[in-house]
Design an enzyme around this catalytic site. Structure first.
Site, PDB file in Angstrom:
ATOM      1  N   ASP A  42      14.639 -63.158  30.861  1.00 53.60           N
ATOM      2  CA  ASP A  42      14.596 -63.979  32.067  1.00 53.60           C
ATOM      3  C   ASP A  42      15.363 -65.282  31.861  1.00 53.60           C
ATOM      4  O   ASP A  42      15.257 -65.925  30.808  1.00 53.60           O
ATOM      5  CB  ASP A  42      13.125 -64.271  32.395  1.00 53.60           C
ATOM      6  CG  ASP A  42      12.928 -64.901  33.755  1.00 53.60           C
ATOM      7  OD1 ASP A  42      13.355 -64.316  34.753  1.00 53.60           O
ATOM      8  OD2 ASP A  42      12.323 -65.994  33.806  1.00 53.60           O
ATOM      9  N   GLU A  56      19.421 -62.277  32.024  1.00 53.86           N
ATOM     10  CA  GLU A  56      19.650 -62.772  33.380  1.00 53.86           C
ATOM     11  C   GLU A  56      20.475 -64.047  33.249  1.00 53.86           C
ATOM     12  O   GLU A  56      19.993 -65.047  32.720  1.00 53.86           O
ATOM     13  CB  GLU A  56      18.313 -63.045  34.058  1.00 53.86           C
ATOM     14  CG  GLU A  56      18.447 -63.573  35.475  1.00 53.86           C
ATOM     15  CD  GLU A  56      17.118 -63.996  36.069  1.00 53.86           C
ATOM     16  OE1 GLU A  56      16.963 -63.893  37.296  1.00 53.86           O
ATOM     17  OE2 GLU A  56      16.230 -64.445  35.311  1.00 53.86           O
ATOM     18  N   HIS A  77      14.178 -57.139  41.697  1.00 53.86           N
ATOM     19  CA  HIS A  77      12.959 -57.660  42.315  1.00 53.86           C
ATOM     20  C   HIS A  77      13.169 -58.976  43.043  1.00 53.86           C
ATOM     21  O   HIS A  77      12.274 -59.431  43.754  1.00 53.86           O
ATOM     22  CB  HIS A  77      11.892 -57.858  41.245  1.00 53.86           C
ATOM     23  CG  HIS A  77      12.283 -58.869  40.216  1.00 53.86           C
ATOM     24  ND1 HIS A  77      13.309 -58.660  39.316  1.00 53.86           N
ATOM     25  CD2 HIS A  77      11.806 -60.113  39.937  1.00 53.86           C
ATOM     26  CE1 HIS A  77      13.440 -59.714  38.547  1.00 53.86           C
ATOM     27  NE2 HIS A  77      12.552 -60.624  38.897  1.00 53.86           N
ATOM     28  N   ASP A  78      14.330 -59.606  42.872  1.00 55.12           N
ATOM     29  CA  ASP A  78      14.608 -60.903  43.491  1.00 55.12           C
ATOM     30  C   ASP A  78      15.578 -60.814  44.663  1.00 55.12           C
ATOM     31  O   ASP A  78      16.024 -61.848  45.166  1.00 55.12           O
ATOM     32  CB  ASP A  78      15.207 -61.864  42.453  1.00 55.12           C
ATOM     33  CG  ASP A  78      14.178 -62.421  41.491  1.00 55.12           C
ATOM     34  OD1 ASP A  78      12.987 -62.472  41.864  1.00 55.12           O
ATOM     35  OD2 ASP A  78      14.562 -62.800  40.367  1.00 55.12           O
ATOM     36  N   ASP A 107      10.025 -57.542  30.240  1.00 55.37           N
ATOM     37  CA  ASP A 107      10.596 -58.844  30.552  1.00 55.37           C
ATOM     38  C   ASP A 107      10.240 -59.823  29.437  1.00 55.37           C
ATOM     39  O   ASP A 107       9.086 -59.871  28.991  1.00 55.37           O
ATOM     40  CB  ASP A 107      10.047 -59.373  31.874  1.00 55.37           C
ATOM     41  CG  ASP A 107      11.045 -59.256  33.010  1.00 55.37           C
ATOM     42  OD1 ASP A 107      11.750 -60.244  33.248  1.00 55.37           O
ATOM     43  OD2 ASP A 107      11.127 -58.181  33.626  1.00 55.37           O
TER      44      ASP A 107
END
Length: 584
Positions: free
Chosen positions: A209, A267, A342-343, A102
Site C-alpha cells: 500500500d 501501489e 477496490h479504489d 496487503d
C-alpha cells in the site's frame, strides 16, 4: 526475452483481488469473510487464477475498511481467525495457486498499541514511532498545524492532540496516523509484525500500500496553493518518493523478503515519470517486483479534486497504455496490467458503455485488450462478470466510503448546499467513487445476489442489476457470457504467453478517437489487436504482416462474421474486439 523456465513465477501469473467485506458471506451476518472466500476457491481456480490477493483482513476498527490496522497479527473477528487464514493459504497452495496480502505500513490505526503508547506522553519510548510536530501560530495567535497539507480523505493532514500539545501526521483519515520510517526501531517492528508473521505462515508476497510515501523527508514545507477556497492543499510533492524511499525498500528486501520466494507489487501514485518508476522495479536493484502505475485509473479525475470528473477522449487511454507497456523495453523491469481495483469505478462504466445493449460487449472488449497486454495481469472481483457502477439514482446515503462521504460533506459546506455543485459531485462519485467496486459480489439471482443469507441484507446495498449480471447465470450461458469469455481469454493468454505476456508493444493511429489498434511481437511471432471503442460500426486496418489469422473475438460469432472490407481493412461492430496471430 528470458526463457519460460528461468522467469520468475509471478511474471506469467493471473492475479485476482478479493475485497473481503464484499466477496462472500458464509455465516449470515451480512459481511463477507474468509470462510466465504474459501468456499469459492475452486471458482477462482476454474477461472484460471494463479494468485489470490486478499485485501486487508487484519484486525481493525474499520474506519477505512481495514486499511486502519490495529493489530497486524490478528484477523478482524467478523472476517474470521488466523486459523481461517492458514486454511485459505493451504487451500490455495493445494490447488497450485499463491496467496498474497496487503502490506499496509505507511500508517496504522490510532487504536494500535504502538500509537496508544506514542500519544500517551512526549517522553514515551514509542513517541518517535509516529510523526509528531508542535503547532505553528498565526500573527493573531491562532494555532495552526505544522503545514498546510491536505489529507486524502478531505481536511487537514494533521490532528491536534490536546493531552501532549502536538500534532500527528495522517495522510489519510485522522484515525490513521503515519508511522515514522526514519526510526530504525519502528522499521524492525514493522518487519516482524506485518511481514515475517505472515510469510512464516506461507503467504507468497504482498501488494504494498502507498509504497512510495514512507520517506517524507524532514523539512515539512507548506504545499503550493492550488485551490484558494481551502487552507489545506495537496502536498504529494513533499511526501511521495522521498529521499530515503529506495533505501527503505532495499532494507526491506535484505532483511525480510530475500529470505522467502515472494512477489511484491507496489501501489505507486504520483510517479508519472517512467525513469522514476524503473528505479523501483529494476530486477538488479531489488526493491519491488512491479508496481501499479495509476495513470489509467486516474483518467477522468479532477486536477484539484479527485471527484470533479472531467471528460476525456480515447487517445488519452491509448497513450497511457502505450507508455506503461513500452517503459520496460530494454530494461530488467516489469509491469502490471489492470484497470480495476477496490479504489476505482468499474471499467465497463468508465472506459466503455454500461448501457443494457452494450455492457456485455464492452466487458468482453476490455477483457480482450487486457489479456493481450504485456505484464502481470490483475483482475478485480466482479470484473470477470462485467459488474458496473452504481445506478445514478442512488443518493449519497447509499455510499459508505469515507473518502466519498467526506468529500460530499466538505463540498456541501463549502458551497452552502448548492444544488448544481452537489449534483456535479454526485455524478463524479457515480463514475469515480470507490464504492462502485465495493458493492457485494453478484453470485446469483437469488436474494441479495447470493452474497448473504442475512435477513437484514448485506452491509452495503447490492447492485440493482444483480438478477441480470451474476455468476450463476453466466455459468449457465457458458462461453457466450462475459465470464465464459474471460476464461477463454485467460487460457488464450497463457497459451501465447511469449507474445501476449512478454511481447513488445506498438500502437497504430494513436490519435484516432474511435478505435485502438496495436501489435505485440516476440521474435518471429506477431499478434494484432483491433478494438472499437464506440457504439457504432467502425473500420480498422490491420498491421502489414504476412499470414495474420483471426484467432479470437469478443462477439460470439466473430469467426463467422470475419469481414474483409478490402485488403487489410476490417469492419468492427459496436464495442467489438478482435485478435489476430501470425508466425505461430
Amino acid at each position: 526475452m528470458a526463457s519460460a523456465s528461468s522467469r520468475p513465477w509471478w511474471k506469467d501469473a493471473v492475479c485476482y483481488q478479493i475485497y473481503p467485506a464484499s466477496f462472500k458471506d458464509s455465516n449470515g451476518d451480512g459481511l463477507g469473510d474468509i470462510p466465504g472466500i474459501l468456499s469459492k476457491i475452486d471458482y477462482l481456480k476454474d477461472l484460471g487464477v494463479d494468485v489470490v490477493w486478499v485485501s486487508p483482513m487484519f484486525d481493525s476498527p474499520q474506519v477505512d475498511m481495514g486499511y486502519d490496522i490495529s493489530d497486524y497479527e490478528k484477523v478482524y473477528p467478523p472476517y474470521g481467525s488466523v486459523k481461517d487464514m492458514e486454511d485459505l493459504i493451504a487451500a490455495c497452495h493445494e490447488r497450485g495457486m499463491k496467496l498474497i496480502l496487503d502490506l499496509v505500513v505507511n500508517h496504522t490505526s490510532d487504536q494500535h498499541a504502538w500509537f496508544r503508547e506514542s500519544r500517551s506522553s512526549k517522553d514515551n519510548p514509542k513517541r518517535d514511532w509516529y510523526i509528531w510536530k508542535p503547532p505553528r501560530y498565526a500573527a493573531d495567535g491562532t494555532r495552526l498545524p505544522p503545514t498546510n497539507w491536505r489529507s486524502y480523505f478531505s481536511g487537514p493532514a494533521w490532528e491536534y492532540d490536546e493531552d501532549t500539545g502536538e500534532y500527528y501526521l495522517h495522510l489519510f483519515a485522522k484515525e490513521q496516523p503515519d508511522l515514522n520510517w526514519e526510526n530504525e526501531e519502528t522499521r524492525e517492528a514493522i518487519y516482524n509484525s506485518a511481514m515475517r508473521f505472515w510469510l512464516d505462515k506461507g503467504v507468497d508476497g504482498f501488494r504494498v500500500d502507498v509504497v512510495n510515501m514512507y520517506s517524507k523527508g524532514v523539512e515539512f514545507k507548506d504545499a503550493p496553493i492550488v485551490d484558494s477556497r481551502f487552507y489545506e492543499q495537496p502536498a504529494w510533492l513533499y511526501y511521495a518518493n522521498g529521499p530515503r524511499m529506495h533505501e527503505f525498500l532495499r532494507e526491506m528486501n535484505q532483511k525480510v523478503l530475500n529470505n522467502y520466494d515472494t512477489v511484491t507489487v507496489g501501489e505507486l501514485p504520483h510517479t508519472p515519470d517512467p525513469k522514476k518508476v524503473l528505479e523501483y522495479v529494476g530486477a538488479s536493484d531489488k526493491q519491488l517486483s512491479m508496481v501499479f502505475q495509476f495513470d489509467i485509473v486516474d483518467i477522468g479525475q479532477g486536477r484539484d479534486h479527485k471527484y470533479h470528473f472531467e471528460e476525456w477522449k480515447l487517445p488519452l487511454l491509448k497513450g497511457i497504455v502505450a507508455k506503461w507497456q513500452q517503459f520496460i523495453e530494454g530494461t530488467d523491469g516489469w509491469t502490471t496490467v489492470f484497470c480495476e481495483n477496490h479504489d476505482q469505478g468499474r471499467s465497463v462504466s468508465r472506459y466503455a458503455s454500461d448501457g443494457p445493449a452494450d455492457r456485455a460487449h464492452s466487458a468482453k472488449l476490455l477483457s480482450l485488450m487486457l489479456c493481450a497486454l504485456t505484464g502481470t495481469l490483475f483482475i478485480y472481483q466482479g470484473q470477470e462478470i462485467g459488474m458496473v457502477n452504481v445506478p445514478r439514482s442512488w443518493p449519497i446515503d447509499e455510499y459508505r466510503d469515507i473518502e466519498s462521504v467526506n468529500f460530499y460533506k466538505a463540498m456541501a459546506a463549502q458551497t452552502n448546499n448548492d444544488p448544481a455543485e452537489l449534483e456535479y459531485v454526485m455524478r463524479s462519485l457515480q463514475i469515480l467513487g470507490r464504492d462502485n467496486a465495493r458493492l457485494p459480489m453478484q453470485w446469483s439471482g437469488d436474494a441479495h445476489a447470493g452474497f448473504t443469507d442475512c435477513e437484514k441484507g448485506p452491509w452495503m446495498r447490492v447492485h440493482d442489476l444483480y438478477p441480470e449480471i451474476n455468476v450463476e447465470r453466466q455459468a449457465r450461458e457458458g462461453e457466450t457470457s462475459v465470464l465464459g469469455f474471460w476464461k477463454r481469454m485467460i487460457r488464450f493468454r497463457k497459451q501465447h504467453a511469449d507474445v501476449l505476456v512478454h511481447g513488445a508493444f506498438e500502437g497504430f493511429g494513436m490519435e484516432d478517437e474511435r478505435t485502438f489498434v496495436f501489435e505485440k511481437r516476440a521474435r518471429e511471432k506477431r499478434a494484432a489487436v483491433v478494438l472499437n471503442f464506440t457504439g457504432e460500426e467502425q473500420v480498422v486496418e490491420l498491421p502489414a504482416y504476412e499470414g495474420l489469422v483471426f484467432k479470437i473475438g469478443s462477439y460470439d460469432d466473430a469467426a463467422e462474421a470475419e469481414e474483409r472490407v478490402n485488403g487489410r481493412v476490417r469492419r468492427l461492430r459496436p464495442w467489438e474486439g478482435r485478435l489476430y496471430l501470425a508466425g505461430c
